[in-house]
Design an enzyme around this catalytic site. Structure first.
Site, PDB file in Angstrom:
ATOM      1  N   LYS A  96       0.828  -1.217   0.000  1.00 31.98           N
ATOM      2  CA  LYS A  96       0.000   0.000   0.000  1.00 31.98           C
ATOM      3  C   LYS A  96       0.858   1.261   0.000  1.00 31.98           C
ATOM      4  O   LYS A  96       0.742   2.113   0.871  1.00 31.98           O
ATOM      5  CB  LYS A  96      -0.981  -0.028   1.180  1.00 31.98           C
ATOM      6  CG  LYS A  96      -1.886  -1.264   1.126  1.00 31.98           C
ATOM      7  CD  LYS A  96      -2.918  -1.295   2.225  1.00 31.98           C
ATOM      8  CE  LYS A  96      -3.764  -2.547   2.158  1.00 31.98           C
ATOM      9  NZ  LYS A  96      -3.060  -3.799   2.539  1.00 31.98           N
TER      10      LYS A  96
HETATM   11  O1  LIG Z   1      -9.219  -3.860   1.566  1.00 29.46           O
HETATM   12  C1  LIG Z   1      -8.305  -4.584   1.969  1.00 29.46           C
HETATM   13  C2  LIG Z   1      -7.008  -4.489   1.487  1.00 29.46           C
HETATM   14  C3  LIG Z   1      -6.074  -5.363   1.953  1.00 29.46           C
HETATM   15  N1  LIG Z   1      -6.375  -6.310   2.869  1.00 29.46           N
HETATM   16  C4  LIG Z   1      -5.312  -7.247   3.279  1.00 29.46           C
HETATM   17  O2  LIG Z   1      -5.663  -8.568   2.825  1.00 29.46           O
HETATM   18  C5  LIG Z   1      -5.340  -9.525   3.820  1.00 29.46           C
HETATM   19  C6  LIG Z   1      -6.605 -10.160   4.363  1.00 29.46           C
HETATM   20  O3  LIG Z   1      -6.295 -11.103   5.356  1.00 29.46           O
HETATM   21  P1  LIG Z   1      -7.397 -12.114   6.001  1.00 29.46           P
HETATM   22  O4  LIG Z   1      -6.608 -12.803   7.072  1.00 29.46           O
HETATM   23  O5  LIG Z   1      -7.830 -13.070   4.930  1.00 29.46           O
HETATM   24  O6  LIG Z   1      -8.498 -11.294   6.534  1.00 29.46           O
HETATM   25  C7  LIG Z   1      -4.537  -8.776   4.874  1.00 29.46           C
HETATM   26  O7  LIG Z   1      -3.170  -8.797   4.498  1.00 29.46           O
HETATM   27  C8  LIG Z   1      -5.079  -7.377   4.768  1.00 29.46           C
HETATM   28  O8  LIG Z   1      -4.154  -6.395   5.221  1.00 29.46           O
HETATM   29  C9  LIG Z   1      -7.653  -6.407   3.346  1.00 29.46           C
HETATM   30  O9  LIG Z   1      -7.984  -7.265   4.173  1.00 29.46           O
HETATM   31  N2  LIG Z   1      -8.600  -5.534   2.867  1.00 29.46           N
END
Ligand SMILES: O=c1ccn([C@@H]2O[C@H](COP(=O)(O)O)[C@@H](O)[C@H]2O)c(=O)[nH]1
Length: 280
Positions: A96
């Site tokens: 990001k």
């Molecule tokens: O809108 C967003 C952007 C990035 N993320 C990132 O994706 C993963 C989600 O992890 P889970 O464990 O499957 O919830 C994580 O790295 C977030 O920082 C997001 O969730 N939403």
């Protein structure tokens, strides 16, 4: 990797799964902690156990930066391991980033040249000149945050602007619409949260052909079938990310097998959706 090659991998594996490598040392099995580089060893085991079920891996850099120089070395070893052993996987640095132009150029060099990721996530807030340095890299992809999965997405991203050009558009719609006109916009993809499934039809009206990175299934409760119903295009156009639900399925000796079982569940669900969509 081109988007055509990514589509071919999706067809081959019958999967559009992206496994998130968000390694938290407090959550990984005890026996791994005793190894010299536990983050890398954990990732290696997860990747080896799931690579045939996924088309993409997404380390979130926060989980590596948190461990300082050791974390960066683990990140570098992880991306090198993927590129050397599984070169057909699409890699995403979820970092990001985004800053004034010359600084963005350095971020782009770091992730595309030094680490050799296929893509990096970028925040659109600083505008065109903060994103175009990433877009200048051929066959690399810039994944712009559009409508994120968290509840705070509604603080700004869905506000309507008073701009003359797009008087009724919400901020995320403007991000999609305006970024289409930037130089090398063919290298753009977008982040849209799985928790925002009802927005996908609207999003597809603006960016019908773009790939969308979709985090938010699994631990955040987003629904895969709903996202696909509204968001899938003729090239699939979706990379569905799941991190915690896969990599922390177990913190015992069987963690890699359990991660595989979770990934397999998602791949099977995706296969059914793909067969229904592309059966004719
Ligand atoms: O809108 C967003 C952007 C990035 N993320 C990132 O994706 C993963 C989600 O992890 P889970 O464990 O499957 O919830 C994580 O790295 C977030 O920082 C997001 O969730 N939403």
């Amino acid at each position: 990797m081109t988007t055509q090659q990514l589509f071919e991998q999706i067809q081959l594996k019958k999967s559009f799964l992206c496994v998130g490598l968000d390694v938290d040392l407090t959550k990984i099995p005890q026996h791994i902690l005793a190894l010299e580089d536990p983050i890398f060893e954990f990732n290696k085991a997860i990747i080896d156990a799931t690579h045939d079920l996924a088309v993409s891996y997404k380390p979130n850099t926060a989980f590596y930066e948190a461990y300082g120089i050791k974390g960066w070395i683990s990140l570098q070893k992880t991306i090198n391991y993927i590129n050397e052993n599984y070169p057909d996987l699409f890699t995403i640095a979820d970092a990001k980033r985004g800053d004034i132009g010359n600084t963005s150029s350095m971020y782009a060099k770091a992730f595309f040249e030094d680490l050799n990721f296929d893509s990096v996530t970028v925040a659109p807030y600083m505008g065109k000149d903060s994103v175009e340095p990433f877009l200048a890299f051929e066959n690399k992809h810039t994944i712009l945050l559009a409508l994120t999965s968290n509840t705070g997405a509604f603080d700004f991203q869905t506000l309507k602007s008073k701009s003359e050009k797009l008087p009724e558009a919400e901020l995320y719609q403007q991000v999609l619409e305006i970024s289409k006109n930037w130089t090398n916009s063919k290298n753009l993809m977008y982040v849209v949260g799985a928790t925002k499934a009802t927005y996908f039809s609207e999003i597809r009206k603006i960016v019908p052909d773009s790939f969308l990175l979709v985090p938010g299934v699994g631990a955040q409760g987003g629904n895969l079938a709903e996202v696909c119903a509204h968001g899938m295009n003729d090239q699939v156009g979706l990379l569905i990310n799941s991190s915690r639900a896969i990599i922390y399925a177990s913190n015992e000796l069987d963690f890699a097998d359990k991660a595989r079982a979770e990934a397999l569940k998602m791949q099977k669900e995706m296969q059914v959706i793909l067969e229904a969509k592309f059966s004719n």
